[in-house]
Write a protein that holds these residues in place. Structure first.
Motif, PDB file in Angstrom:
ATOM      1  N   ASN A   1      36.297  48.177  38.553  1.00 22.78           N
ATOM      2  CA  ASN A   1      36.193  47.067  37.915  1.00 22.78           C
ATOM      3  C   ASN A   1      37.419  46.088  38.353  1.00 22.78           C
ATOM      4  O   ASN A   1      38.536  46.484  38.563  1.00 22.78           O
ATOM      5  CB  ASN A   1      36.141  47.269  36.517  1.00 22.78           C
ATOM      6  CG  ASN A   1      34.863  48.102  35.869  1.00 22.78           C
ATOM      7  OD1 ASN A   1      33.705  47.859  36.533  1.00 22.78           O
ATOM      8  ND2 ASN A   1      34.956  48.785  34.930  1.00 22.78           N
ATOM      9  N   PHE A   2      36.889  44.718  38.511  1.00 14.95           N
ATOM     10  CA  PHE A   2      37.777  43.858  38.830  1.00 14.95           C
ATOM     11  C   PHE A   2      37.286  42.511  37.899  1.00 14.95           C
ATOM     12  O   PHE A   2      36.217  42.196  37.602  1.00 14.95           O
ATOM     13  CB  PHE A   2      37.527  43.521  40.295  1.00 14.95           C
ATOM     14  CG  PHE A   2      38.223  42.095  41.087  1.00 14.95           C
ATOM     15  CD1 PHE A   2      39.763  42.255  41.102  1.00 14.95           C
ATOM     16  CD2 PHE A   2      37.623  41.086  41.355  1.00 14.95           C
ATOM     17  CE1 PHE A   2      40.284  41.054  41.529  1.00 14.95           C
ATOM     18  CE2 PHE A   2      38.168  39.850  41.503  1.00 14.95           C
ATOM     19  CZ  PHE A   2      39.683  39.761  41.719  1.00 14.95           C
ATOM     20  N   LEU A   3      38.512  42.007  37.397  1.00 16.59           N
ATOM     21  CA  LEU A   3      38.254  40.894  36.580  1.00 16.59           C
ATOM     22  C   LEU A   3      38.299  39.568  37.389  1.00 16.59           C
ATOM     23  O   LEU A   3      39.208  39.266  38.106  1.00 16.59           O
ATOM     24  CB  LEU A   3      39.380  40.759  35.453  1.00 16.59           C
ATOM     25  CG  LEU A   3      39.032  39.984  34.158  1.00 16.59           C
ATOM     26  CD1 LEU A   3      37.683  40.475  33.431  1.00 16.59           C
ATOM     27  CD2 LEU A   3      40.178  39.947  33.202  1.00 16.59           C
ATOM     28  N   TYR A   4      37.063  38.843  37.371  1.00 17.87           N
ATOM     29  CA  TYR A   4      36.868  37.627  37.946  1.00 17.87           C
ATOM     30  C   TYR A   4      36.561  36.472  37.317  1.00 17.87           C
ATOM     31  O   TYR A   4      35.575  36.516  36.424  1.00 17.87           O
ATOM     32  CB  TYR A   4      35.757  37.881  39.349  1.00 17.87           C
ATOM     33  CG  TYR A   4      35.480  36.687  39.994  1.00 17.87           C
ATOM     34  CD1 TYR A   4      36.346  35.827  40.872  1.00 17.87           C
ATOM     35  CD2 TYR A   4      34.215  35.828  39.866  1.00 17.87           C
ATOM     36  CE1 TYR A   4      36.093  34.883  41.586  1.00 17.87           C
ATOM     37  CE2 TYR A   4      33.917  34.692  40.329  1.00 17.87           C
ATOM     38  CZ  TYR A   4      34.840  34.144  41.133  1.00 17.87           C
ATOM     39  OH  TYR A   4      34.499  32.809  41.864  1.00 17.87           O
ATOM     40  N   LYS A   5      37.509  35.568  37.037  1.00 20.24           N
ATOM     41  CA  LYS A   5      37.016  34.385  35.905  1.00 20.24           C
ATOM     42  C   LYS A   5      36.752  35.197  34.525  1.00 20.24           C
ATOM     43  O   LYS A   5      35.790  34.387  33.917  1.00 20.24           O
ATOM     44  CB  LYS A   5      36.340  33.500  36.614  1.00 20.24           C
ATOM     45  CG  LYS A   5      36.598  32.782  38.073  1.00 20.24           C
ATOM     46  CD  LYS A   5      35.446  31.858  38.194  1.00 20.24           C
ATOM     47  CE  LYS A   5      35.935  30.801  39.487  1.00 20.24           C
ATOM     48  NZ  LYS A   5      34.778  29.936  39.792  1.00 20.24           N
TER      49      LYS A   5
ATOM     50  N   LYS B   1      26.329  46.644  37.263  1.00 19.80           N
ATOM     51  CA  LYS B   1      27.570  46.872  35.970  1.00 19.80           C
ATOM     52  C   LYS B   1      28.471  45.383  36.127  1.00 19.80           C
ATOM     53  O   LYS B   1      29.449  45.578  35.517  1.00 19.80           O
ATOM     54  CB  LYS B   1      28.375  48.103  36.350  1.00 19.80           C
ATOM     55  CG  LYS B   1      27.888  49.378  36.329  1.00 19.80           C
ATOM     56  CD  LYS B   1      28.413  50.585  36.715  1.00 19.80           C
ATOM     57  CE  LYS B   1      27.640  52.066  36.465  1.00 19.80           C
ATOM     58  NZ  LYS B   1      28.537  53.040  36.602  1.00 19.80           N
ATOM     59  N   SER B   2      27.965  44.552  36.858  1.00 24.99           N
ATOM     60  CA  SER B   2      28.801  43.286  36.749  1.00 24.99           C
ATOM     61  C   SER B   2      28.194  42.432  35.701  1.00 24.99           C
ATOM     62  O   SER B   2      27.057  42.194  35.577  1.00 24.99           O
ATOM     63  CB  SER B   2      28.812  42.552  38.280  1.00 24.99           C
ATOM     64  OG  SER B   2      29.287  43.305  39.198  1.00 24.99           O
ATOM     65  N   ASP B   3      28.962  41.658  35.034  1.00 27.18           N
ATOM     66  CA  ASP B   3      28.631  40.842  34.099  1.00 27.18           C
ATOM     67  C   ASP B   3      28.248  39.432  34.612  1.00 27.18           C
ATOM     68  O   ASP B   3      28.303  39.059  35.679  1.00 27.18           O
ATOM     69  CB  ASP B   3      29.632  40.521  32.954  1.00 27.18           C
ATOM     70  CG  ASP B   3      30.172  41.746  32.087  1.00 27.18           C
ATOM     71  OD1 ASP B   3      29.169  42.693  32.076  1.00 27.18           O
ATOM     72  OD2 ASP B   3      31.182  42.053  31.786  1.00 27.18           O
TER      73      ASP B   3
END
Length: 260
Positions: free
Chosen positions: A3-7, A58-60
């Motif tokens: 997982n990576f947090l983007y904005k 699995k990306s929001d």
């Protein structure tokens, strides 16, 4: 998957293997699992990155409209996080639109790209009407709409013999939330023609089309590469070449990667 947090939005990705970087981008209603059967072959020689696009897998969702540029900027952020400077992109359908947006925004980071059952053309008027109709229908009968849409991606000749694969694609597609569905449809409606990238870029490019593709008219789409150095590979089936023509596609892609 990592997982990576983007904005402030969770993005899911995988990073496997060593060598030149290959970024695999899935299509509308798909996710990174579409590449599972290709990973062993690719990671023997390459560093392979798969990403669940915004509102898929699995990306929001980032918002209510995910333009192809939104998606490309997210992909760039993931690659910067991984300290990858130059990549070869393989994009299926909508993933191809994202690859094109990336190539335009970040030309210095693009080493080549494959449009797999994809196109540089923008939506025509009829296609935009159909997307608007689908968005309205999605609010009422989302599951039925998704299941019908997936079946239509395969050539008529293959819908019986690939029934188990079609059911699996439907299962993955239904993991896409309604917001992700609508945001992608709205974003695809807004995309601009990117045909100039086929003419004005010198890195290797490959267009792969299915002759019985119900989404992209074969005869219309081969016109976009006239007068270019883009390689064309044609398969006899539908929009899902990664399933309908899996073994042949693996060889084609591995051959192309060698050129890059």
């Amino acid at each position: 998957m990592n997982n990576f947090l983007y904005k402030n939005t969770k993005v899911s990705y995988s990073d496997s293997g060593k060598g030149s970087a290959i970024v695999l981008l899935h299509g509308f209603l798909e996710n990174a699992t579409m590449w599972d059967s290709y990973m062993v072959s690719f990671t023997e020689k390459y560093r392979v990155v798969t990403i669940d696009l915004l509102g898929h897998g699995k990306s929001d969702c980032l918002g209510y409209v995910h333009t192809m540029e939104d998606q490309a900027q997210m992909v760039n952020a993931v690659l910067q996080h991984l300290k990858i400077r130059k990549s070869i992109f393989v994009g299926h359908s909508m993933g191809g639109y994202v690859a094109l947006a990336f190539a335009e925004l970040y030309s210095e980071n693009t080493k080549g790209f494959v449009l797999l059952n994809s196109t540089t053309y923008t939506d025509d008027h009829e296609r935009k009407i159909n997307r608007n109709r689908a968005i309205k229908m999605a609010h009422k009968e989302y599951a039925s709409l998704v299941q019908i849409s997936i079946a239509n991606l395969f050539s008529i000749d293959n819908r019986e013999s690939f029934i188990s694969e079609i059911n699996q694609v439907k299962k993955e597609a239904l993991k896409t939330p309604l917001q992700g569905y609508i945001a992608a449809q709205e974003g695809m409606k807004l995309r601009k023609n990117k045909e100039h990238l086929l003419h004005l870029t010198s890195y290797p490019k490959l267009l792969i089309l299915g002759k019985k593709d119900g989404v992209l008219n074969y005869e219309d789409n081969i016109k976009q590469i006239e007068g270019t150095n883009v390689q064309l590979v044609s398969f006899p089936d539908g929009h899902m070449s990664h399933i309908e023509n899996r073994d042949e596609l693996k060889l084609v892609l591995l051959g192309f990667l060698e050129l890059c």
